[in-house]
Design a protein around this motif. Structure first.
Motif, PDB file in Angstrom:
ATOM      1  N   ASN A 201      67.907  86.391  37.192  1.00  0.00           N
ATOM      2  CA  ASN A 201      69.191  85.984  36.568  1.00  0.00           C
ATOM      3  C   ASN A 201      70.136  85.313  37.580  1.00  0.00           C
ATOM      4  OD1 ASN A 201      71.487  85.323  35.028  1.00  0.00           O
ATOM      5  ND2 ASN A 201      71.586  87.237  34.176  1.00  0.00           N
ATOM      6  N   PRO A 202      70.351  83.878  37.463  1.00  0.00           N
ATOM      7  CA  PRO A 202      71.092  83.282  38.829  1.00  0.00           C
ATOM      8  C   PRO A 202      72.600  84.141  38.567  1.00  0.00           C
ATOM      9  CG  PRO A 202      69.950  81.602  37.275  1.00  0.00           C
ATOM     10  CD  PRO A 202      69.632  83.010  36.619  1.00  0.00           C
ATOM     11  N   ALA A 203      72.975  84.685  37.538  1.00  0.00           N
ATOM     12  CA  ALA A 203      74.295  85.320  37.411  1.00  0.00           C
ATOM     13  C   ALA A 203      74.259  86.610  38.340  1.00  0.00           C
ATOM     14  CB  ALA A 203      74.824  85.421  36.202  1.00  0.00           C
ATOM     15  N   ASP A 204      73.300  87.108  38.744  1.00  0.00           N
ATOM     16  CA  ASP A 204      73.024  87.973  39.714  1.00  0.00           C
ATOM     17  C   ASP A 204      73.163  87.825  41.047  1.00  0.00           C
ATOM     18  OD1 ASP A 204      73.324  89.926  37.659  1.00  0.00           O
ATOM     19  OD2 ASP A 204      71.049  90.191  37.573  1.00  0.00           O
ATOM     20  N   LEU A 205      73.211  86.564  41.390  1.00  0.00           N
ATOM     21  CA  LEU A 205      73.206  86.092  42.823  1.00  0.00           C
ATOM     22  C   LEU A 205      74.658  85.742  43.288  1.00  0.00           C
ATOM     23  CD1 LEU A 205      69.920  84.291  43.111  1.00  0.00           C
ATOM     24  CD2 LEU A 205      70.325  86.695  43.642  1.00  0.00           C
ATOM     25  N   VAL A 206      74.942  85.890  44.487  1.00  0.00           N
ATOM     26  CA  VAL A 206      76.081  85.194  45.086  1.00  0.00           C
ATOM     27  C   VAL A 206      75.658  84.979  46.464  1.00  0.00           C
ATOM     28  CG1 VAL A 206      78.510  85.731  46.101  1.00  0.00           C
ATOM     29  CG2 VAL A 206      77.600  86.997  43.944  1.00  0.00           C
ATOM     30  N   PHE A 207      75.995  83.765  46.838  1.00  0.00           N
ATOM     31  CA  PHE A 207      75.543  83.169  48.139  1.00  0.00           C
ATOM     32  C   PHE A 207      77.039  82.901  49.034  1.00  0.00           C
ATOM     33  CE2 PHE A 207      71.688  82.086  46.006  1.00  0.00           C
ATOM     34  CZ  PHE A 207      70.682  82.245  47.180  1.00  0.00           C
ATOM     35  N   GLU A 208      76.795  83.742  50.163  1.00  0.00           N
ATOM     36  CA  GLU A 208      78.213  83.623  51.122  1.00  0.00           C
ATOM     37  C   GLU A 208      77.816  82.672  52.341  1.00  0.00           C
ATOM     38  OE1 GLU A 208      78.365  87.621  53.477  1.00  0.00           O
ATOM     39  OE2 GLU A 208      77.621  88.214  51.447  1.00  0.00           O
ATOM     40  N   VAL A 209      78.783  82.066  52.517  1.00  0.00           N
ATOM     41  CA  VAL A 209      78.654  81.317  53.828  1.00  0.00           C
ATOM     42  C   VAL A 209      79.125  82.024  54.892  1.00  0.00           C
ATOM     43  CG1 VAL A 209      81.210  80.464  53.205  1.00  0.00           C
ATOM     44  CG2 VAL A 209      79.683  79.225  54.910  1.00  0.00           C
ATOM     45  N   VAL A 210      78.324  81.925  55.967  1.00  0.00           N
ATOM     46  CA  VAL A 210      78.626  82.834  57.182  1.00  0.00           C
ATOM     47  C   VAL A 210      79.214  81.863  58.150  1.00  0.00           C
ATOM     48  CG1 VAL A 210      77.191  83.940  58.889  1.00  0.00           C
ATOM     49  CG2 VAL A 210      76.576  84.119  56.549  1.00  0.00           C
TER      50      VAL A 210
END
Length: 327
Positions: A201-210
């Motif tokens: 589910n895309p809503a379960d993903l969080v992409f964080e900028v490093v």
């Protein structure tokens, strides 16, 4: 190197040719061939190839020379600066690991301070054979121009390893390097395909900028964020307070989450300057609808203070170390 470079494999053929996109700069190599495409220098071993490149690097105009490694005399389609080529040859064993390994992820828990339960796990890249540390992997990738491939593989590993381990409704925080995403529509398609393939589910993903490098193009990062958001995926600013990100940048980027750097959390229960900063961030994030996350919690007192001032999420060794098994 253009937007397609993230999927290009680098191979040292033995024997092979070093193709230099220049003419007339060398005269003493046996078997050298020169044509309209430049100069072709034959070699029989990796060590011989490295010696040739190092010699060319001593020339006055070496910084302007580009080259590539070929199996036979032909046109080069993927060329590199001589310095990058030298680094790729020197670190070829690590590059081979980057290219050939199906990486794993381990997970570190992120807790909800409001509900006192696990909210998410951060996915952290690991070599399944433990041949090399993550730090060395990313260091060599940066030196050799392999960041795009490694970053892409890390994102895919995090998505794949989530399936079957992290239950639906618990989020995954996944790192990414914005400098490796030249064109979000193109460079992220493999990531979105993996999300569909593993039925996440895309809503379960969080992409964080490093923030391993200072980002100058805020508009480009905002564009990346917008592409993720369009797919129903959350975005986060990592290490907030330690690098380029200011309160003004926070307003402009409008991420879903902001991860406050450990340097601002360390002994925050005792230091007034850090308390003032944290309260300012919490107030602004509440106004903007951004969820705050305190990184690097190592003491109960830090956790209690963060909870007291309204920080929503927390992560750190006090709460749980990275591991293969969920806790």
């Amino acid at each position: 190197m253009g937007p397609c470079a993230c999927g290009v494999h680098f191979t040292i053929y033995t024997p092979g040719f070093l193709h230099i996109q220049a003419k007339g700069i060398l005269t003493h190599f046996d078997g050298m061939i020169e044509n309209s495409e430049g100069m072709y220098l034959p070699y029989n071993s990796k060590e011989e190839l490295e010696a040739i490149v190092r010699e060319i690097l001593t020339l006055p105009n070496a910084a302007q020379i580009k080259g590539s490694i070929l199996k036979s005399i032909q046109k080069s389609y993927h060329v590199y600066s001589l310095l990058e080529l030298a680094n790729r040859i020197t670190h070829y064993e690590v590059i081979t690991i980057i290219q050939e390994t199906e990486f794993n992820s381990i997970f570190q828990p992120i807790y909800s301070l409001e509900k006192d339960q696990i909210f998410a796990y951060e996915s952290l890249l690991r070599d399944p054979l433990a041949r090399i540390s993550p730090g060395e992997l990313f260091e060599v990738a940066q030196k050799t121009g392999m960041q795009s491939m490694l970053d892409q593989k890390a994102r895919q590993a995090a998505i794949k390893n989530r399936a079957g381990f992290i239950p639906s409704g618990v989020k995954s925080f996944i790192n990414f390097l914005p400098s490796t995403i030249y064109n979000p529509e193109f460079c992220l398609r493999h990531t979105f395909e993996a999300v569909k393939r593993y039925q996440i589910n895309p809503a379960d993903l969080v992409f964080e900028v490093v923030e391993t490098e200072k980002i100058h193009d805020i508009d480009h990062l905002k564009n990346i964020f917008n592409v993720y958001k369009r797919e129903g995926i959350g975005v986060a600013l990592d290490d907030f307070g330690s690098g380029f990100a200011t309160l003004e940048v926070l307003v402009k980027l409008a991420p879903n989450y902001v991860k406050i750097d450990r340097s601002k959390i360390d002994y925050c229960d005792q230091l007034a300057e850090k308390q003032q900063f944290l309260k300012q961030v919490v107030a602004l994030c509440k106004e903007l609808g951004i969820i705050t996350l305190a990184e690097g919690i190592e003491r109960k007192e830090e956790l209690d203070y963060c909870k007291q001032i309204g920080i929503t999420l927390a992560q750190g060794y006090y709460l749980g170390k990275p591991g293969n098994m969920l806790v």
